[in-house]
Scaffold this active site. Structure first.
Site, PDB file in Angstrom:
ATOM      1  N   ASP A 187       0.338  39.661   6.450  1.00 51.78           N
ATOM      2  CA  ASP A 187       0.805  40.739   7.323  1.00 51.78           C
ATOM      3  C   ASP A 187       2.326  40.637   7.433  1.00 51.78           C
ATOM      4  O   ASP A 187       2.863  39.589   7.800  1.00 51.78           O
ATOM      5  CB  ASP A 187       0.140  40.594   8.706  1.00 51.78           C
ATOM      6  N   ASN A 190      10.625  50.273  10.173  1.00 50.37           N
ATOM      7  CA  ASN A 190      10.420  51.715  10.348  1.00 50.37           C
ATOM      8  C   ASN A 190      11.385  52.281  11.391  1.00 50.37           C
ATOM      9  O   ASN A 190      11.988  53.328  11.187  1.00 50.37           O
ATOM     10  CB  ASN A 190       8.986  52.006  10.800  1.00 50.37           C
ATOM     11  N   HIS A 213      10.451  55.751   8.114  1.00 52.33           N
ATOM     12  CA  HIS A 213       9.172  55.440   7.468  1.00 52.33           C
ATOM     13  C   HIS A 213       9.250  55.429   5.942  1.00 52.33           C
ATOM     14  O   HIS A 213       8.514  54.692   5.293  1.00 52.33           O
ATOM     15  CB  HIS A 213       8.097  56.439   7.917  1.00 52.33           C
ATOM     16  N   ASP A 273       7.909  52.579   3.615  1.00 51.74           N
ATOM     17  CA  ASP A 273       7.007  52.755   2.464  1.00 51.74           C
ATOM     18  C   ASP A 273       7.553  52.035   1.231  1.00 51.74           C
ATOM     19  O   ASP A 273       6.808  51.407   0.476  1.00 51.74           O
ATOM     20  CB  ASP A 273       6.850  54.247   2.124  1.00 51.74           C
ATOM     21  N   GLU A 284       0.339  47.469   6.878  1.00 49.51           N
ATOM     22  CA  GLU A 284       1.235  46.493   6.242  1.00 49.51           C
ATOM     23  C   GLU A 284       0.500  45.175   6.071  1.00 49.51           C
ATOM     24  O   GLU A 284       1.092  44.109   6.163  1.00 49.51           O
ATOM     25  CB  GLU A 284       2.537  46.315   7.043  1.00 49.51           C
TER      26      GLU A 284
HETATM   27  P1  GH3 Z   1       3.935  41.572  13.616  1.00 49.30           P
HETATM   28  O1  GH3 Z   1       2.972  41.890  12.545  1.00 49.30           O
HETATM   29  O2  GH3 Z   1       4.960  40.589  13.180  1.00 49.30           O
HETATM   30  O3  GH3 Z   1       3.255  41.179  14.865  1.00 49.30           O
HETATM   31  O4  GH3 Z   1       4.769  42.896  13.957  1.00 49.30           O
HETATM   32  P2  GH3 Z   1       4.612  44.316  13.292  1.00 49.30           P
HETATM   33  O5  GH3 Z   1       5.688  45.191  13.821  1.00 49.30           O
HETATM   34  O6  GH3 Z   1       4.550  44.180  11.815  1.00 49.30           O
HETATM   35  O7  GH3 Z   1       3.159  44.730  13.750  1.00 49.30           O
HETATM   36  P3  GH3 Z   1       2.474  46.035  14.242  1.00 49.30           P
HETATM   37  O8  GH3 Z   1       1.048  45.885  13.817  1.00 49.30           O
HETATM   38  O9  GH3 Z   1       2.753  46.247  15.676  1.00 49.30           O
HETATM   39  O10 GH3 Z   1       3.137  47.207  13.429  1.00 49.30           O
HETATM   40  C1  GH3 Z   1       2.801  47.536  12.133  1.00 49.30           C
HETATM   41  C2  GH3 Z   1       3.561  48.778  11.772  1.00 49.30           C
HETATM   42  O11 GH3 Z   1       3.323  49.158  10.430  1.00 49.30           O
HETATM   43  C3  GH3 Z   1       3.170  49.951  12.624  1.00 49.30           C
HETATM   44  C4  GH3 Z   1       3.002  51.092  11.650  1.00 49.30           C
HETATM   45  O12 GH3 Z   1       3.737  52.219  12.030  1.00 49.30           O
HETATM   46  C5  GH3 Z   1       3.530  50.551  10.360  1.00 49.30           C
HETATM   47  N1  GH3 Z   1       2.825  51.073   9.202  1.00 49.30           N
HETATM   48  C6  GH3 Z   1       1.501  50.994   8.933  1.00 49.30           C
HETATM   49  N2  GH3 Z   1       1.228  51.607   7.761  1.00 49.30           N
HETATM   50  C7  GH3 Z   1       2.395  52.075   7.271  1.00 49.30           C
HETATM   51  C8  GH3 Z   1       2.762  52.808   6.088  1.00 49.30           C
HETATM   52  O13 GH3 Z   1       1.952  53.132   5.221  1.00 49.30           O
HETATM   53  N3  GH3 Z   1       4.072  53.127   5.925  1.00 49.30           N
HETATM   54  C9  GH3 Z   1       5.012  52.763   6.853  1.00 49.30           C
HETATM   55  N4  GH3 Z   1       6.275  53.102   6.624  1.00 49.30           N
HETATM   56  N5  GH3 Z   1       4.690  52.085   7.973  1.00 49.30           N
HETATM   57  C10 GH3 Z   1       3.404  51.743   8.186  1.00 49.30           C
HETATM   58 MG    MG Z   2       2.960  43.099  10.906  1.00 47.97          MG
HETATM   59 MG    MG Z   3      -0.444  44.402  11.117  1.00 46.83          MG
HETATM   60 MG    MG Z   4       0.523  43.261  14.132  1.00 47.04          MG
END
Ligand code: GH3
Ligand code: MG
Ligand code: MG
Ligand code: MG
Length: 313
Positions: free
Chosen positions: A191, A199, A204, A208, A234
């Site tokens: 992760d 982002n 975004h 990506d 992610e």
């Molecule tokens: P951590 O895992 O370290 O706890 O923090 P984080 O900020 O990575 O975790 P969180 O799960 O809060 O956020 C994940 C983010 O990933 C939120 C979402 O908007 C973004 N995300 C998910 N899928 C995609 C994608 O396909 N493209 C983009 N640009 N962002 C994405």
């Molecule tokens: Mg994360």
């Molecule tokens: Mg995550």
């Molecule tokens: Mg997370």
């Protein structure tokens, strides 16, 4: 020393652009009572570089079909004893989510037979006598359709690694293999750290791009036998066949140490990205795929809790 160097070199340069599905030759299964025609068409198809599994016994052919999961099925329905259509019917009854194009061959090249074939799910109908060249092209088209279907169903559009659906299929298969052959494997759940910040800071589209770069990096740095899946947003899963827990931790940690030094340049700023990973070795076939993922998720949680940018086993 020189052998292992060659292996290292090969895996870093050549394998990264090759998807597992490209390595395997298309497999055509053919069922036909007329052995001389069977041989003729088999040779023509093999000249195209396809693997051909031919049989003249419908019952045997059916069980082969389930074992081999061919990419195209060619059925000559002109049997002297059996009803050739019954083969197609039986296969359609067992049709799981797999798409396998089916091509019917027959002497009865009339409207009624053709309609019946298409109604029963045939994808093409070729009347006899068969023109070998036309036959080859028509089978080739079916193999292309199958390839496109598999890609769209199994591959994540953004990152071009395998998707979540294919992860569960593969995991089920690995768990069955474990039961049968005792071959342990490891699963890693990765992760990206603070991905939301990327982002928020750059948008975004850049997020990506980072995901794409991360997936490419994983494919380039892992062994050819390790499989990368996008689990969700992610989060990525890596299956490492015949790999114990410590080996898996070492592999993923090596990837992490390299990945976090990569500098991304955007809008005049430079940033680095790291990830956290949970690794779990699967040696108990009684675990289901959900439980297996849960174990990797627990380990990932620990890695995040302990401060991120680390691998926990
Ligand atoms: P951590 O895992 O370290 O706890 O923090 P984080 O900020 O990575 O975790 P969180 O799960 O809060 O956020 C994940 C983010 O990933 C939120 C979402 O908007 C973004 N995300 C998910 N899928 C995609 C994608 O396909 N493209 C983009 N640009 N962002 C994405
Ligand atoms: Mg994360
Ligand atoms: Mg995550
Ligand atoms: Mg997370």
């Amino acid at each position: 020393v020189s052998l292992s160097y060659q292996y290292e070199h090969f895996k870093e340069t050549d394998l990264k652009k090759v998807e597992p599905s490209d390595i395997e030759l298309p497999l055509v299964q053919m069922i036909c009572e007329d052995v001389s025609m069977l041989i003729l068409l088999k040779e023509a198809m093999e000249e195209n570089g396809w693997m051909v599994m031919a049989s003249s016994d419908p019952e045997k052919a059916l069980s082969l079909y389930y074992d081999l999961q061919p990419d195209c099925l060619v059925i000559d329905i002109d049997f002297t004893e059996a009803d050739g259509f019954q083969i197609l019917e039986k296969i359609q009854q067992h049709n799981h989510k797999q798409f396998v194009p089916k091509v019917i061959l027959s002497n009865e090249n009339n409207r009624h037979t053709r309609i019946r074939a298409y109604e029963m799910g045939a994808d093409d109908f070729i009347g006899k006598p068969i023109d070998i060249e036309e036959f080859s092209v028509r089978i080739k088209r079916q193999l292309e359709r199958k390839h496109i279907f598999d890609q769209s169903v199994l591959i994540d559009e953004l990152t071009k690694v395998y998707n979540r659906r294919f992860l569960f299929d593969t995991l089920e298969r690995y768990l069955k293999d474990l039961e049968r052959t005792n071959s342990v494997f490891s699963i890693a759940l990765l992760d990206l750290d603070y991905f939301k910040n990327i982002n928020d800071s750059y948008g975004h589209l850049i997020g990506d791009k980072v995901l794409e770069a991360f997936a490419d990096f994983l494919k380039a740095k892992l062994r050819g036998s390790d499989i990368v899946f996008r689990y969700g947003g992610e989060e990525f899963v890596i299956l490492l066949p015949r790999t114990n827990s410590q080996e898996a931790i070492d592999v993923i940690d090596r990837v992490l140490q390299e990945f976090k030094t990569i500098q991304f340049h955007e809008q005049g700023k430079t940033f680095n990205v790291s990830f956290s990973a949970g690794v779990f070795m699967v040696d108990n076939p009684a675990l289901g795929s959900q439980d297996t993922l849960k174990m990797a998720d627990h380990a990932l949680y620990e890695a995040k809790e302990k401060g991120r940018s680390r691998v926990h086993g």
